[in-house]
Design a protein around this motif. Structure first.
Motif, PDB file in Angstrom:
ATOM      1  N   ASN A  51      90.617 -20.366  -2.535  1.00 46.36           N
ATOM      2  CA  ASN A  51      92.101 -21.209  -2.608  1.00 46.36           C
ATOM      3  C   ASN A  51      91.774 -22.313  -2.979  1.00 46.36           C
ATOM      4  O   ASN A  51      92.478 -23.071  -3.857  1.00 46.36           O
ATOM      5  CB  ASN A  51      92.874 -20.913  -1.241  1.00 46.36           C
ATOM      6  N   ALA A  52      90.666 -23.035  -2.415  1.00 41.33           N
ATOM      7  CA  ALA A  52      90.303 -24.237  -2.781  1.00 41.33           C
ATOM      8  C   ALA A  52      90.091 -24.603  -4.326  1.00 41.33           C
ATOM      9  O   ALA A  52      90.429 -25.551  -4.927  1.00 41.33           O
ATOM     10  CB  ALA A  52      89.267 -25.162  -1.879  1.00 41.33           C
ATOM     11  N   THR A  53      89.162 -23.559  -4.741  1.00 47.03           N
ATOM     12  CA  THR A  53      88.855 -23.308  -6.479  1.00 47.03           C
ATOM     13  C   THR A  53      90.029 -23.526  -7.187  1.00 47.03           C
ATOM     14  O   THR A  53      90.174 -24.103  -8.157  1.00 47.03           O
ATOM     15  CB  THR A  53      87.889 -22.241  -6.443  1.00 47.03           C
ATOM     16  N   ILE A  54      90.921 -22.513  -6.756  1.00 42.37           N
ATOM     17  CA  ILE A  54      92.135 -22.312  -7.425  1.00 42.37           C
ATOM     18  C   ILE A  54      93.015 -23.315  -7.374  1.00 42.37           C
ATOM     19  O   ILE A  54      93.483 -23.963  -8.611  1.00 42.37           O
ATOM     20  CB  ILE A  54      92.961 -21.087  -6.764  1.00 42.37           C
ATOM     21  N   ALA A  55      93.228 -24.012  -6.281  1.00 41.21           N
ATOM     22  CA  ALA A  55      93.847 -25.292  -6.167  1.00 41.21           C
ATOM     23  C   ALA A  55      93.445 -26.597  -7.207  1.00 41.21           C
ATOM     24  O   ALA A  55      94.195 -27.302  -7.686  1.00 41.21           O
ATOM     25  CB  ALA A  55      94.177 -25.826  -4.624  1.00 41.21           C
ATOM     26  N   PRO A  70      86.189 -13.433  -7.243  1.00 42.72           N
ATOM     27  CA  PRO A  70      87.243 -12.508  -7.251  1.00 42.72           C
ATOM     28  C   PRO A  70      88.225 -12.786  -8.513  1.00 42.72           C
ATOM     29  O   PRO A  70      88.226 -13.845  -9.217  1.00 42.72           O
ATOM     30  CB  PRO A  70      88.241 -13.035  -5.980  1.00 42.72           C
ATOM     31  N   ALA A  71      89.042 -11.818  -8.870  1.00 44.76           N
ATOM     32  CA  ALA A  71      89.664 -11.741  -9.981  1.00 44.76           C
ATOM     33  C   ALA A  71      90.540 -13.103 -10.097  1.00 44.76           C
ATOM     34  O   ALA A  71      90.666 -13.445 -11.330  1.00 44.76           O
ATOM     35  CB  ALA A  71      90.314 -10.386 -10.286  1.00 44.76           C
ATOM     36  N   ARG A  72      91.212 -13.207  -9.184  1.00 39.46           N
ATOM     37  CA  ARG A  72      92.122 -14.266  -9.066  1.00 39.46           C
ATOM     38  C   ARG A  72      91.716 -15.613  -9.498  1.00 39.46           C
ATOM     39  O   ARG A  72      92.277 -16.459 -10.070  1.00 39.46           O
ATOM     40  CB  ARG A  72      92.994 -14.321  -7.680  1.00 39.46           C
ATOM     41  N   VAL A  73      90.427 -15.848  -9.006  1.00 39.63           N
ATOM     42  CA  VAL A  73      89.661 -17.052  -9.269  1.00 39.63           C
ATOM     43  C   VAL A  73      89.107 -16.987 -10.730  1.00 39.63           C
ATOM     44  O   VAL A  73      89.455 -18.152 -11.443  1.00 39.63           O
ATOM     45  CB  VAL A  73      88.494 -16.942  -8.310  1.00 39.63           C
TER      46      VAL A  73
END
Length: 201
Positions: A51-55, A70-73
């Motif tokens: 989540n921190a990477t995505i943010a 993970p795919a979302r990242v």
């Protein structure tokens, strides 16, 4: 036949043995709970890092990711690169998403890449740069088609594919022997872009 005499424990010894068994059972339960807690905390920690990477990527800060993320990242990183017109860096991530097996995220990545390629092609066309626009439109169409293969009812991808097909038509190649001399091949008079012939007006 006589049975062996049964061994009887005195009450104090029996209580001591019961306490030992109870302590051992409690220790095993505690160890199991600690192991489960550790696994869960590792999972939560990895989720929080993702989540921190995505943010960070959504906030405009670059954050490299590994291929096993993970795919979302991977999607967040690919989108970060696409928005900055770094399509050659984003393409391997989109290809990886297409192989990962998460259909929804793969469709999102392919659609995003199609849009980025189409936007780049339109930018070339607005500057009358026909030759670099054609391959970008073809790559955009390939991305939209790959997204539609996974989700045939994706209306936005259908619409954008139709727009791309209007920019560069899909003409079948004339059958010719690959051994033929390319210098002897007939020269193409028209570009792939409809209504935009090469040469003087």
């Amino acid at each position: 036949m006589t049975l062996p005499p049964s061994v009887s424990l005195d009450p104090a010894r029996r209580r001591w043995l019961g306490r030992r068994i109870l302590r051992l059972a409690l220790a095993l339960v505690t160890l199991g709970a600690l192991a489960a807690l550790m696994v869960e905390s590792l999972r939560i920690g990895a989720h929080m890092r993702d989540n921190a990477t995505i943010a960070a990527l959504a906030g405009g800060r670059d954050a490299p990711v590994t291929a096993d993320a993970p795919a979302r990242v991977l999607l967040a990183r690919a989108h970060f690169l696409m928005v900055r017109d770094r399509l050659d860096e984003a393409q391997p991530l989109v290809d990886l998403l297409a192989r990962k097996g998460d259909a929804d995220i793969a469709v999102a990545g392919l659609y995003d890449m199609g849009n980025a390629r189409l936007a780049r092609a339109i930018d070339h066309l607005e500057r009358s740069q026909i030759d670099p626009a054609v391959p970008e439109v073809r790559l955009a169409k390939a991305a939209y088609r790959a997204a539609l293969t996974r989700e045939p009812g994706f209306w936005n991808a259908k619409y954008n594919l139709d727009v791309a097909q209007r920019l560069v038509r899909d003409f079948p190649e004339i059958d010719r022997d690959p051994k033929d001399d390319p210098k002897q091949a007939p020269k193409r008079v028209w570009t792939d872009l409809p209504g935009l012939p090469k040469g003087l007006p």
